[in-house]
Scaffold this motif. Structure first.
Motif, PDB file in Angstrom:
ATOM      1  N   PRO B 361      30.872  40.043  43.720  1.00  0.00           N
ATOM      2  CA  PRO B 361      31.870  41.061  43.365  1.00  0.00           C
ATOM      3  C   PRO B 361      32.864  40.524  42.353  1.00  0.00           C
ATOM      4  O   PRO B 361      33.053  39.311  42.256  1.00  0.00           O
ATOM      5  N   ASN B 362      33.504  41.404  41.621  1.00  0.00           N
ATOM      6  CA  ASN B 362      34.366  40.981  40.530  1.00  0.00           C
ATOM      7  C   ASN B 362      35.649  40.326  41.030  1.00  0.00           C
ATOM      8  O   ASN B 362      36.200  40.738  42.040  1.00  0.00           O
ATOM      9  N   LEU B 365      40.888  41.970  40.060  1.00  0.00           N
ATOM     10  CA  LEU B 365      41.242  42.886  41.143  1.00  0.00           C
ATOM     11  C   LEU B 365      42.630  43.477  40.897  1.00  0.00           C
ATOM     12  O   LEU B 365      43.450  42.862  40.229  1.00  0.00           O
ATOM     13  N   PRO B 376      38.580  47.237  41.793  1.00  0.00           N
ATOM     14  CA  PRO B 376      38.156  46.040  41.059  1.00  0.00           C
ATOM     15  C   PRO B 376      37.493  46.452  39.742  1.00  0.00           C
ATOM     16  O   PRO B 376      36.943  47.539  39.639  1.00  0.00           O
TER      17      PRO B 376
END
Lengths: 425, 425
Positions: B361-362, B365, B376
């Motif tokens: 996941p990135n 944020l 995100p």
């Protein structure tokens, strides 16, 4: 309406870079209003309302009696139309609702994306003559479908202290929770930061004048906002299969919004171009908002003659119009060639006005070329995502050294240590 | 690190309203830079680079030779780590790719949403000591997956005119098309409006200092931007099942970023709270970035004792932290109670640093409470939607009168006419 070649058009309209004008005087005024509302709350709201809207209000919230009064003023036709619009807008937007998802990876890894609604949202609805019940539906329905907990609406009061009844009825129909009689930059400030009466919201959407647009830009970051709207436009791509009287009517329907609106037809047919030119001239004579339309068409309206549809589509993708009508043979087959447009209307019986009110997709669309990088307002604007990360002890061991290496390369040794401390002996 | 009750914490941290400070002096400087770049192009870029970065550049574009040079400086470990990170970030983000869709309704109605990538995007990557290859991956990979045609990167040059080699290698690995040696507000202006050398892009993403953040806010509207980042934060919710040495390390990994960073642990266990307090004190002594961490923990670090997890989650939802770690029994079961958080890390073996570099996941944020209304960074940030509307003649007749009624109620009679002209006789 002038007929020009693509070359002539390009020469006349050397692409400006950016539609936003910096106006320090306006910004100072707007920031002054925002600061005053933050400091003085309701008192400031009432003073600005007296100053700008010319009415002194005791109570900023629309009462149940006022809603009742508004309902009584509706015709049966309007009620039916509104109901139908609501149903169709709801049907389309239901399809946009995003679901949370999870994936599993080796050794017990679980990753995901949790999708949740915003807690609250504020909708700005312009007042005065430009009171648009359709705007209320197009903003509130997607928020409702997203599951937003509290939908507030602000709209400037009329001189007699009331709110346009069509707007109130639309608000009730769409499930708005509270309507405040506040307009301008002061309304945006109240929604962004809260006052005694107005509860702060997480996101502000909806169109407004220069004060409203500028205030939205300033509060952006402290709350979310939708796009900043510039002048709007329609582009019709037509060939011999298009009906000139239809295209003319659609161009005029865009032009009646605003002298700065742009109505363009790109066509491969010189016969059609001339027929359209005559039809536009004839229809302008009959139009109620003739002066606005005439100005808009003279300044920004053009019929552009091109050799091929390919050329037309290249133009469209550079313009990135808010509304695009493909009035050509087999329009569906041309869809893959369109990259940048807010809404794409296909065929002779899908005019822009259908989309403005009734078809279902949102009429809040990216303007002034911003369709090249943004989307119509939708349910997704009222939800947000959270990433989910679950690693097991075993899974973490596989990547521990790699994380430590990159963290150290970035000089973030406490990051590295938080992995080190979890390494198996 | 002080242990406080929720009451004490609330008293100390009366919620400010909005993290953005208005700073007219800064804005004037930033706007001056933007205007100068718009007017003077490359010349202005070179002058600002000399002024702000202390280096005179002939060529603003990183050459193939410079990439080669950077590759040679990499260790095998770093290359492996970067490769693994790329694979995992790619795997997660592939899941985010949205598809176009269509629905059919009665009488030949076809409605849809076409999803297309942005034509181009510009990524800002900070330079100097804070040169983060992970930032390059986290911004470029989702753009690549979205199908963006041209990915440009800007980053300020070092005093010797080079760019950090880790950053260059990451750019090459992630598929960046061109890297410009430009930083600050001038880089944002160049990306937003274009110069002789720098091609305009549709969207600008990536972190930066106050100049960069402010410049992004100003060009927003003419191009798209990602969120405006404020100070970041971690919140750990822990019970007796959490390991104090793990939680302490995670809090410190956030604190080392910035004196203004916030590291908070909310716990239901006073035994755990005290153990954590001791562990934090011990780990600070060993930390390389001790001074930053100490300052951050003293100013903003707290251990908050609560009676119930319910109370903890209420706090979390109000804080809307960038990073949330749920280090409690059965954390997955608690997920439905979390509404507002950028990324949620579950269990003892999912530290924030795992998400910063490797999990997928990135790591870009929403900060400073903006997780309450934003998401995100993701593939969705590099795509946009167009609505599709196709009505048949028959379908239009069913709604023609309703549209005419609403359009007339709004005073938009040319809209009404564009439907009228299509009505069957």
């Amino acid at each position: 309406m002038r007929i020009v070649t693509m070359e002539q058009y390009s020469l006349e309209n050397k692409q400006g870079n950016g539609f936003q004008q910096n106006d320090f005087e306006l910004d100072k005024t707007v920031l002054g209003i925002i600061e005053t509302v933050r400091e003085q709350g309701d008192q400031a709201l009432k003073e600005y309302t007296e100053k700008f809207d010319g009415v002194s209000l005791e109570d900023l919230i629309v009462t149940p009696e006022e809603f009742e009064q508004a309902q009584k003023q509706m015709t049966e036709e309007f009620r039916t139309g509104l109901q139908k619009a609501k149903e169709r807008i709801t049907a389309f937007h239901e399809e946009q609702k995003e679901k949370s998802w999870f994936i599993q990876q080796e050794k017990g890894i679980l990753l995901g994306q949790q999708v949740t609604p915003l807690d609250s949202v504020g909708i700005y609805v312009p007042g005065g003559k430009a009171a648009y019940p359709s705007t209320v539906l197009m903003n509130a329905i997607p928020a409702k479908i997203a599951g937003v907990g509290r939908i507030a609406m602000v709209t400037p009061p009329q001189k007699d202290g009331t709110v346009n009844p069509h707007v109130l009825v639309a608000a009730q129909e769409a499930g708005v929770d509270v309507v405040y009689k506040i307009g301008g930059a002061q309304a945006i400030a109240a929604l962004a930061y809260g006052t005694e009466t107005v509860q702060k919201v997480m996101k502000i959407t909806g169109p407004g004048n220069a004060f409203v647009a500028r205030a939205k830009k300033w509060v952006f970051g402290d709350v979310a906002i939708d796009m900043i709207a510039g002048p709007s436009e329609i582009c019709v791509v037509a060939d011999d299969s298009a009906a000139p009287e239809f295209v003319a009517a659609d161009l005029l329907s865009q032009a009646e919004h605003d002298e700065r609106a742009t109505a363009i037809c790109v066509t491969t047919s010189s016969v059609f171009a001339e027929a359209l030119q005559q039809e536009v001239a004839a229809q302008i004579e009959q139009a109620d908002r003739k002066l606005i339309i005439e100005q808009s068409i003279t300044d920004n309206g053009r019929i552009i003659l091109v050799d091929t549809l390919e050329e037309a589509f290249q133009f469209v993708n550079e313009l990135a119009p808010e509304h695009l009508q493909l009035m050509v043979d087999n329009p569906m087959e041309q869809l893959p060639f369109i990259r940048n447009a807010g809404a794409i209307f296909l065929g002779n019986y899908s005019p822009e006005a259908l989309g403005d009110y009734m078809a279902g997709p949102n009429h809040t669309l990216p303007t002034s070329g911003t369709a090249a990088f943004s989307s119509p307002l939708g349910v997704y604007d009222f939800m947000k995502r959270s990433s989910i990360i679950h690693y097991t002890e075993l899974a973490l061991q596989d990547v521990a050294n790699d994380i430590i290496t990159i963290a150290n390369a970035e000089g973030l040794t406490a990051h590295a240590y938080s992995i080190q401390v979890r390494k198996a002996d």
